[in-house]
Each structure stands twice: as C-alpha cells, then as structure tokens.
Design a protein around this motif. Sequence first.
Motif, mmCIF file in Angstrom:
data_model
loop_
_atom_site.group_PDB
_atom_site.id
_atom_site.type_symbol
_atom_site.label_atom_id
_atom_site.label_comp_id
_atom_site.label_asym_id
_atom_site.label_seq_id
_atom_site.Cartn_x
_atom_site.Cartn_y
_atom_site.Cartn_z
ATOM 1 N N GLN A 148 -5.103 -2.687 -6.232
ATOM 2 C CA GLN A 148 -6.194 -1.712 -6.303
ATOM 3 C C GLN A 148 -7.344 -2.294 -7.121
ATOM 4 O O GLN A 148 -8.513 -2.100 -6.794
ATOM 5 C CB GLN A 148 -5.692 -0.419 -6.960
ATOM 6 N N VAL A 176 -15.111 -3.824 -3.723
ATOM 7 C CA VAL A 176 -16.037 -2.718 -3.391
ATOM 8 C C VAL A 176 -17.302 -2.815 -4.247
ATOM 9 O O VAL A 176 -18.427 -2.707 -3.741
ATOM 10 C CB VAL A 176 -15.341 -1.350 -3.592
ATOM 11 N N PHE A 207 -9.145 -4.656 -4.927
ATOM 12 C CA PHE A 207 -9.950 -3.969 -3.917
ATOM 13 C C PHE A 207 -11.204 -3.363 -4.526
ATOM 14 O O PHE A 207 -12.290 -3.416 -3.935
ATOM 15 C CB PHE A 207 -9.107 -2.885 -3.228
ATOM 16 N N MET A 208 -11.067 -2.790 -5.730
ATOM 17 C CA MET A 208 -12.251 -2.180 -6.358
ATOM 18 C C MET A 208 -13.257 -3.240 -6.776
ATOM 19 O O MET A 208 -14.470 -3.004 -6.728
ATOM 20 C CB MET A 208 -11.844 -1.320 -7.555
ATOM 21 N N LEU A 228 -9.492 1.465 3.683
ATOM 22 C CA LEU A 228 -8.202 1.394 2.987
ATOM 23 C C LEU A 228 -7.219 2.401 3.579
ATOM 24 O O LEU A 228 -6.035 2.105 3.750
ATOM 25 C CB LEU A 228 -8.405 1.651 1.500
ATOM 26 N N ALA A 229 -7.737 3.588 3.921
ATOM 27 C CA ALA A 229 -6.871 4.610 4.523
ATOM 28 C C ALA A 229 -6.326 4.128 5.860
ATOM 29 O O ALA A 229 -5.160 4.385 6.198
ATOM 30 C CB ALA A 229 -7.642 5.914 4.715
ATOM 31 N N SER A 248 -15.277 2.062 2.397
ATOM 32 C CA SER A 248 -14.142 1.349 1.782
ATOM 33 C C SER A 248 -12.918 2.236 1.740
ATOM 34 O O SER A 248 -11.798 1.796 2.038
ATOM 35 C CB SER A 248 -14.480 0.917 0.352
ATOM 36 N N LEU A 249 -13.137 3.492 1.400
ATOM 37 C CA LEU A 249 -12.028 4.442 1.336
ATOM 38 C C LEU A 249 -11.397 4.620 2.715
ATOM 39 O O LEU A 249 -10.165 4.579 2.874
ATOM 40 C CB LEU A 249 -12.535 5.788 0.812
ATOM 41 N N VAL A 250 -12.247 4.774 3.711
ATOM 42 C CA VAL A 250 -11.753 4.978 5.084
ATOM 43 C C VAL A 250 -11.037 3.713 5.577
ATOM 44 O O VAL A 250 -9.985 3.790 6.222
ATOM 45 C CB VAL A 250 -12.919 5.375 6.017
ATOM 46 N N GLY A 269 -18.865 3.183 -0.584
ATOM 47 C CA GLY A 269 -17.662 3.753 -1.200
ATOM 48 C C GLY A 269 -16.806 4.468 -0.166
ATOM 49 O O GLY A 269 -15.584 4.264 -0.093
ATOM 50 N N ILE A 270 -17.446 5.296 0.654
ATOM 51 C CA ILE A 270 -16.694 6.070 1.647
ATOM 52 C C ILE A 270 -16.137 5.154 2.730
ATOM 53 O O ILE A 270 -14.998 5.321 3.175
ATOM 54 C CB ILE A 270 -17.573 7.190 2.250
ATOM 55 N N LEU A 276 0.748 -1.254 0.000
ATOM 56 C CA LEU A 276 0.000 0.000 0.000
ATOM 57 C C LEU A 276 0.785 1.315 0.000
ATOM 58 O O LEU A 276 0.216 2.344 -0.267
ATOM 59 C CB LEU A 276 -0.968 0.021 1.192
ATOM 60 N N TYR A 277 2.047 1.354 0.332
ATOM 61 C CA TYR A 277 2.692 2.664 0.401
ATOM 62 C C TYR A 277 4.166 2.578 0.036
ATOM 63 O O TYR A 277 4.995 2.180 0.844
ATOM 64 C CB TYR A 277 2.532 3.249 1.809
ATOM 65 N N GLN A 331 -3.679 1.522 5.193
ATOM 66 C CA GLN A 331 -2.563 2.263 4.616
ATOM 67 C C GLN A 331 -1.790 3.009 5.691
ATOM 68 O O GLN A 331 -0.565 3.173 5.612
ATOM 69 C CB GLN A 331 -3.158 3.253 3.621
ATOM 70 N N GLN A 332 -2.524 3.482 6.703
ATOM 71 C CA GLN A 332 -1.883 4.250 7.769
ATOM 72 C C GLN A 332 -0.914 3.372 8.554
ATOM 73 O O GLN A 332 0.110 3.856 9.055
ATOM 74 C CB GLN A 332 -2.943 4.856 8.695
#
Lengths: 468, 252
Positions: free
Chosen positions: B74, B81, B77-78, B122-123, B118-120, B115-116, B55-56, B126-127
């Motif tokens: 990605q 989602v 992951f999509m 993944l974030a 999933s984004l959160v 969607g949101i 992821l980073y 990723q963190q």
Amino acid sequence: MLEFKLITSLLIPLAIGYAVILFISRNQIMPIFLRLALSYGMGMGILAFWMMLLGMFGQTFNLWTVGGPLLGIALILVLFLFISQKNEMKYDDDITYLNEISSSRNESLMSKGLKWLFLFVMIMYIFHNIFYVFWHAMNVPISTWDAIATVAFKAKIFYYEKSLPPLNFLPHKTYPLLVPLLQTWVTLNLEQWSDQLIKIIFPCAFLSYLCIQYYFLRFFTNKVWAILGCTILLSSNFFIYHATISYRDFFLMYYNCSTIMFLLLWSAHKEKSFYLLMASFFAGFASITKLEGTAFMMIYFFLFLLINFYFKGSYVKNRWINMIRFIVPVITIWIPFHIFKLVTGVVNSDKTQLEFSVEKILLIPQIILGFANNLFLSGNWNIVWWVMLISLIHWGRKRKNIEVKLISLSIILFFALYAAVALMTANYTWIAGENRITGLSRLILHFYPLSVLLIVLLNYPERPKSVD
Amino acid sequence: MSKHPVSFQNHEINFKIIAFAMVCFVLCLTIFLFLQGYIFHFSIATFILKFKQSLYYPHYNQIPFGTVNDVNIQYVFMCFVFSTILISGIILKVFSHFKPRKFNISFAPIMASIGIISLVFLAGVQQIRRTEHLTYKKKMFDDKTDAEKNKMIFGSKYEFARISQKFFLRSHQGKLLTDLDVGKSPSMFYHRVLSYYLYPKVSVRIKNNYPEDVLILFFKKNALESIPDNYQILFKSENNNYILAAKNSIQR
C-alpha cells in the motif's frame, strides 16, 4: 422446503417494515427498491425489539408469539392507510428524483460512449461483489471468533431455550441483542439450527445498505456518481468480508450510517418528517445492536440539534415538534433493554467503566498513530481514506454545502468519540494498545461509508443549491 | 421551499479533466512498471503477479496488505499515486504555458480524479484476487454437507462435539477440564468452539436447569485419572486428547 422457510423468515419482517414505512411516509412516492431496502432495516429492527420485549417479560419465542402480533399490527396499519387514503389522492414530490439529470445535449458522442462503458463496468463490478457476498455468506459456515463465542452462540441459546434466559447466565451479558435475536428468528422459521442459513441476514443487510446509499447519493448528485459511490464503497475488503460473517459490526454500520444519511436528507427537506422519523428509528436500532450504538446517540443528538436549531429552514413551533419526533422513537427503543439490565443487576461492563488519569493524555499520539496505520496502511479500506484526504482539495469550493459540512463533522465526531473512549475507559488496549489489531478495524467499519459519501459529494462537479 | 440542486454541467471540461487524468495515470503506471525493476529487481510480469497476490487476505479483525521485498504494498502504491499527481501537475503547467486556451483547467479536479482513478484501478486488480479467493472457497465448500464443512474448518474439535451429542437424549450440564490456558488464544477459541458445538446437549458455558453430570476432558494430562469413580467413559479419542464422561446414573 428449507429454502422456502428461509425466504419466509425474511418476508415477514419485510412485510412489517413495509407497512410501517408506508404509514410514516404516507403520500410520498418512493422507488420500489428503496422502499424494500428501508423495509428490511425497519422490519428487522422492529422484530428484534419485539423479541427483546417478549424475552424481558419471560414469554416464549415461537412463530406465533413473535410474528403474529407484528403481522397483525402491520395489517391494521395497511387497512388504516387504505381507508384514510381513499379520500385523499394527493401525492407529494418524488423524494428521490429531485436531482434530475439535465439533458446532455452538449455531451459529445465519445464522452457519452465512455460514460456508458464506465457505468457498465461499475455495474458489473457491483453485481460481482453482490454474488461474492451472498455465496460466501450462504456457503461458508460460521467460523469466526465472535460468532462462535457470542453472537451465534447466544442465538443458539435463545432458540433452544425458546426464550431469553437470565442475562447473568449469558456470555458478555451486557451486550445488546439485536443480531442474536434476528438469527434466532431465522432459526424459528427453519425449525432447525443451521450454521450457514442463519447468516442470510448479513448479505441482505449488505444489499439493503447498498440500495440506501445509492438513492441517497442519487438525491444529491446523479446516477453516475451514485454508482461510483457504490463502487468505491465495495472496494473495501473489510466491508465486503464483514457482510459475509456473523458479526454485529455490520448491522451497527448499517443503522449508524443510515441514521446519518436520513439526518442529512432531513436537513435538505425539513418539511418532510419522514426522514426525521427514519433517522430516529434507525438510531434506536443502532443502540440495541452494540454498546457503541448508545454512545453514537450523542453524535446523532448533536447533529439533530445543529440541523434543527442552528441551520435555517423551520418555524420555532416546528422545531419543538421535531424534537419530540426525534427523541420519542429513539428513547422508546433504547430504554427497555437498559431498564432490563438494571432490574436484573447486569449493569457493569468492563468496557464501559470510566478510567481516566492525566497520564493518559500522553497516549494521544499513540491513538492518532493507531488510527493512521489502520486507515492508510492496512488492507482494510483500499485507498478510500487517502482519496478522501485528496478530495478535501475541493473544500474551498464546497465549504458552503451543508451536507459536506455535516458529513465531515460526523467523521470527526466518530474519531473523537473513539479517541475519548480510548482515553477514558479500559478500551485503550482495543483501540490503540496491544489488542488494537482485534478491535480498531471493526470500530472504523461503523462509520467507514461516510468517507465514501464525502468523496462523492466533494468531487461532484455541480454546485448544489443546498447552502446555508 | 424545496431545494432542488442547480443542474448545470460542463461536460466538455469534465471530459477533458478525466481524459487528462487517465492519460497521466497510464503514462506514470507504464513508467513505474519499468522503473520498479531497478527498485525491486522483478520483471514486470512478476511484479504485477506479486502486487495482485498481496491484495486480499480476508480476516474478521484486520486485513493485512501484503509486501513486496518486505515493503508494504500500500505504501508503494500510494508513493506511485502521489508521484502521478506531481507529474500530472508538472505536465499541466507545461502544456498550459504553451497552449493556455486548450489546457485552461484547474489542477484540483485533476488531482482528485487521479485519486479516484487509482482507487478504481486498485479495486479492479483486487477484484481479480477476490475472484480467485471465491474460486478457492467454492472448490473447498461446494458439494459438501454442513457437517463435512464444519469438520473441514474445526477438525477434531467439531467431530468430538458431534459424536458426544449422540450419547444424550436431553440437555445436560457439563464441566470442561483441560490443561490448556483457556484465558488466552488459541486455547480460548478451542474452548469456545467446543462449547458452541456441544450445546444444546451438553451445556458448558451457560447454566441450564440440570445438575452437572457430564465431564469433558480436553487435552488433559493423565486424563483417565481425573475421572471420578462414579463417572463412566462414553467416548474417547485414540490419543485421549478428547474424553467424554458422564455420571453412571444418567439416562442415555
């Protein structure tokens, strides 16, 4: 001692910016963090512009020639305000708290608890990333290509030469000079060159932008959605990383997206000229950050004309006054460097030469594919662009919302601009050609935060009154 | 005329939407983690680790997404989602058929919420990677001087430039001779690094007011033969890959 000098290098432009913001915002109440955030952007822009003028006229760079006159002007502005406001104690509406959160009497205890837990986690996430950005910027020395080759290298030249050498002598001689000049300013304060400490301006710009975006979203939504917007913004790896390295793209993103936000705020409050003036100043600063900033002026001007003449809300006479308010600061900041380039014979850049042929139209699918790969399949943006597309499902409900329409239009215009640049100049290789891996991501960074704003505004469940 | 947005909120509906979206997301994530074993042939723990590791990888030009079994993570992951969105739509349809009053919610906000979420999510994962990256960088750079850090990053190029600066009292104009193609990467970057760290004592990329009286030989074959007679060698590396020479007449 060095840390004290570093702080001074930030405090002086902050003071200058604060005085100017105070002057143009007059009686408007503003949260102190927002005022400081805007002061940073304004102060840094004015400082760089002043240094550019000094250099153009062959003056030396030192603390007195650079900081002295600006602090003097700041003092005069503050004194003037103090004297003029002694007789007027009238205060306008608070410009940020117009969307008070309605009482949540109907909220259950469980949903309240979950909301606070969610807020806590997001705030921790934001603070952790702020720590990451500051640590990385201040502890890892300059090591990236553009920093070594142009940005920091030019700053080093300006510091040791104590002025602007003839542009012809510089690498990438046509490039605007805001970021190198700011790094020179930091070095003037430190009185020694430091490959690490000159990067302080980037995490500070990062923090400033975060504040501006938070308050912008809070203006149109509420605290929770504003914090969610900041969380989504920071989920982009590319955005976070560029806040730690010495590249000009982050500053262009800062000024570009702030300009768009101020234009949107002005569209919701046409009677407040403060927003228009801020948009104008920041648009000017964007034009002296990178060559793209000059091209962006077309987009700003188009949005301004749309808001000023097409959307309702102001008298005919005011519309022409608004034109002056917008054009004069932008042109005043933009024009000197370009005249200087003309006078010194440094005009032609391979990046701005027009090169169009009909065959290039066949490259459009390649350009679209290049953008799509970068937006949706790279590790740059998390899945922000995907979520933006998914959020467009709310378009029907939000289609009368001016801000949603303007942000969507802005994003389309930025893509169209870069596609046009790829088709009509020699920059195709950097946008969709064999060198796209070195350039395209940084171009998208310039307007990436607009996608975050659109996600939040599309998904925000309330129905704003700001419809056309 | 001020434009204050109307502030009405149906908290109950919003809570239902988010709760439904969260439940669907967690359910689909659980199913996916079990199913991935048939697709990628990894245990759950191994897949989660590989996912996190991909992821980073920060880079100033473009940050790649890692792969799992040569498949862009990605993309994986999509697919997850969109499958979650599809499954949640089916679940909502079924539930609203049997309990229409309780599940009278629109699908559009659920779709956006997934969607949101999933984004959160993944974030968040990723963190963890960002934190690991920060820890790694801290180990590398903490308690080191600027010179030590630069040497760690640029190696001999920085060391040579740093030593060269000590030979001169004022600025000099220099010329860089090399057999490397400085018009292409990575030699172009090496040239830029040398120029950056040699400046201000030796100026290679920009003209200063001094005559050219310094030579930098950098990965030059038969370097010693390229040095003119009126130049003296001030410093050279063991393998002659880096040589600093200056005119006999200069003051040091």
